[in-house]
Write an enzyme that holds these catalytic residues in place. Structure first.
Site, PDB file in Angstrom:
ATOM      1  N   THR A 166     -24.104 -10.754 -21.444  1.00 32.25           N
ATOM      2  CA  THR A 166     -25.936 -10.493 -21.416  1.00 32.25           C
ATOM      3  C   THR A 166     -26.623 -10.837 -20.697  1.00 32.25           C
ATOM      4  O   THR A 166     -28.215 -11.089 -20.070  1.00 32.25           O
ATOM      5  CB  THR A 166     -26.111  -9.915 -22.830  1.00 32.25           C
ATOM      6  OG1 THR A 166     -26.090 -10.521 -23.854  1.00 32.25           O
ATOM      7  CG2 THR A 166     -25.611  -9.057 -23.430  1.00 32.25           C
ATOM      8  N   SER A 224     -33.333 -16.426 -28.454  1.00 32.01           N
ATOM      9  CA  SER A 224     -32.195 -15.078 -27.934  1.00 32.01           C
ATOM     10  C   SER A 224     -32.049 -14.640 -26.032  1.00 32.01           C
ATOM     11  O   SER A 224     -33.442 -14.984 -25.520  1.00 32.01           O
ATOM     12  CB  SER A 224     -31.866 -13.882 -28.529  1.00 32.01           C
ATOM     13  OG  SER A 224     -32.775 -12.898 -28.441  1.00 32.01           O
ATOM     14  N   LYS A 225     -31.243 -13.878 -25.845  1.00 36.65           N
ATOM     15  CA  LYS A 225     -31.733 -13.489 -24.544  1.00 36.65           C
ATOM     16  C   LYS A 225     -32.637 -12.285 -24.428  1.00 36.65           C
ATOM     17  O   LYS A 225     -32.953 -12.638 -23.774  1.00 36.65           O
ATOM     18  CB  LYS A 225     -30.257 -13.193 -24.369  1.00 36.65           C
ATOM     19  CG  LYS A 225     -28.712 -14.505 -23.930  1.00 36.65           C
ATOM     20  CD  LYS A 225     -27.643 -13.304 -23.403  1.00 36.65           C
ATOM     21  CE  LYS A 225     -26.496 -14.981 -23.834  1.00 36.65           C
ATOM     22  NZ  LYS A 225     -24.944 -14.038 -24.267  1.00 36.65           N
ATOM     23  N   GLN A 226     -32.481 -11.912 -25.365  1.00 32.45           N
ATOM     24  CA  GLN A 226     -33.268 -10.485 -25.870  1.00 32.45           C
ATOM     25  C   GLN A 226     -35.215 -10.976 -25.693  1.00 32.45           C
ATOM     26  O   GLN A 226     -35.735  -9.813 -25.150  1.00 32.45           O
ATOM     27  CB  GLN A 226     -33.609  -9.849 -26.735  1.00 32.45           C
ATOM     28  CG  GLN A 226     -31.718  -9.046 -26.992  1.00 32.45           C
ATOM     29  CD  GLN A 226     -30.675  -9.707 -26.656  1.00 32.45           C
ATOM     30  OE1 GLN A 226     -30.456 -10.546 -27.453  1.00 32.45           O
ATOM     31  NE2 GLN A 226     -29.363  -8.733 -26.002  1.00 32.45           N
ATOM     32  N   SER A 286     -20.938 -13.155 -25.652  1.00 37.37           N
ATOM     33  CA  SER A 286     -21.398 -11.492 -24.459  1.00 37.37           C
ATOM     34  C   SER A 286     -22.209 -12.172 -23.656  1.00 37.37           C
ATOM     35  O   SER A 286     -23.452 -13.142 -23.527  1.00 37.37           O
ATOM     36  CB  SER A 286     -22.970 -10.520 -25.693  1.00 37.37           C
ATOM     37  OG  SER A 286     -21.481 -10.631 -27.213  1.00 37.37           O
TER      38      SER A 286
END
Length: 291
Positions: free
Chosen positions: A14, A241-243, A12
Site C-alpha cells: 500500500t 504507518s503508511k496511513q 502490504s
C-alpha cells in the site's frame, strides 16, 4: 526431530517501506539468521483496492538495498485465491463458517439495539446476527463461527497473552462482501503452505494472533511461534504507518537505516562500514538476546 526454522516478512504494498516496517523486516531476518533458518518474503496484496501498482517491486528493491534478500522467490497473495477458497470450503463443510448478510451499518444498529457502543478505535464486535440463517437475505460475506472461551498464547517478547475472541471480536470475516478473502484467512493458509515455523512481526498485529490460532486449529494446521516487535511511533505518539503519512525509507545510506531499526529492537549496533558488516553486528546482537 525439530522442524527447520522458516520465517517470513509479509509487507502490504500500500506504500513503500518506512522506518517502522524496516524494524519488522530486520527482526524477522535476524531471527532466521540466528537460528540457521530460511527467511521468506510474502507480498500481502490480498486487499487489492488498497494496493498501489509497482509498490511491491519497490519494496523488494528497498529490502535488497538493505541486504535483506529472501531465500526463496517472493510469493504474492493475489495469486492464491484458489487455496483460500479451498480452506473456506473446508470450514463450511465442517459447519465452522457461515454466510452473513450484514452490512457495517446493520452491525452498528444491532449493537446499538443491544446497548453496546463501539469504543473509539475499537473493532465492531459482531453480535452473531446471521448465525441462525439469513432469513431470505442475500449473503454478503462469510464468517468463522467462534466458540466461547479465552484463547491463551505465549509471545516470545510479550509473554503470556489471552483474548476472548467471541466477546472482543465475535464471528470474524473470512471472505468479504466484495468477494476478496480476508487477511486472517489468507495469512493462516499461507503460513502453513510455506511451512512457517516462526512469525516475527510488529506489535500492532499481536491482537490478530488469537484469531489466527482459532483458524489454525479449525483447519488442522500447525501453530507457529510468535514474537511481536516494538513499534516505531510518529510525532503524534501513534504507530508510524503508511496511513498516517510515514515517509518512505531514505536508502542513500542503508547502513544508517539498519542501525536505527536495530536501536528500536534494543540492539546496540553501529552503522559504520558496509551493509554486510552492519548486518553481521546485528546478527550477533540479536543472538545474544533472542537465541
Amino acid at each position: 526431530m525439530t522442524q527447520p526454522y522458516r520465517g517470513r516478512f509479509a509487507p502490504s504494498p500500500t506504500g513503500p517501506l518506512h522506518a517502522g516496517s524496516l524494524v519488522a523486516a530486520l527482526a524477522s531476518w535476524l531471527d532466521a539468521r540466528v537460528h540457521g533458518g530460511q527467511w521468506l518474503v510474502r507480498i500481502e496484496d490480498v486487499d487489492r483496492p488498497r494496493c498501489v501498482p509497482g509498490v511491491d517491486e519497490q519494496i523488494l528493491g528497498q529490502l535488497a538495498a538493505c541486504g535483506l534478500l529472501p531465500d526463496e522467490p517472493p510469493q504474492w497473495q493475489s495469486r492464491r485465491d484458489a487455496s483460500y477458497q479451498q480452506a473456506l470450503d473446508q470450514l463450511v463443510g465442517h459447519g465452522l463458517a457461515y454466510p452473513c448478510a450484514c452490512s457495517r451499518k446493520d452491525i452498528e444498529m444491532a449493537l446499538r439495539a443491544l446497548g453496546r457502543e463501539r469504543p473509539r478505535h475499537a473493532e465492531l464486535v459482531y453480535p452473531g446476527t446471521c448465525r441462525g440463517g439469513l432469513h431470505g437475505k442475500p449473503p454478503r460475506a462469510w464468517r468463522l463461527r467462534v466458540a466461547p472461551g479465552v484463547v491463551p498464547w505465549t509471545d516470545r517478547r510479550l509473554g503470556e497473552q489471552r483474548q476472548d475472541v467471541e466477546q472482543e471480536v465475535g464471528d470474524f470475516v473470512l471472505k468479504r462482501a466484495d468477494g476478496l478473502f480476508a487477511y486472517q484467512l489468507a495469512v493462516v493458509v499461507d503460513d502453513a503452505a510455506q511451512g512457517i515455523t516462526h512469525v516475527v512481526r510488529g506489535e500492532d498485529l499481536a491482537d490478530n494472533t488469537p484469531r489466527q490460532l482459532l483458524l489454525q486449529r479449525a483447519l488442522g494446521l500447525p501453530q507457529p511461534i510468535y514474537l511481536h516487535t516494538p513499534l516505531v511511533l510518529g510525532a503524534n505518539g501513534e504507530k508510524l504507518s503508511k496511513q498516517n503519512g510515514a515517509p518512505a525509507l531514505e536508502l542513500d545510506a542503508p547502513q544508517a537505516a539498519l542501525a536505527a531499526a536495530a536501536a528500536v529492537l534494543g540492539l546496540p549496533v553501529d552503522g559504520g562500514g558496509t551493509v554486510a558488516e552492519v548486518l553481521s553486528r546485528a546478527v550477533a546482537a540479536w543472538g545474544s538476546r533472542w537465541r
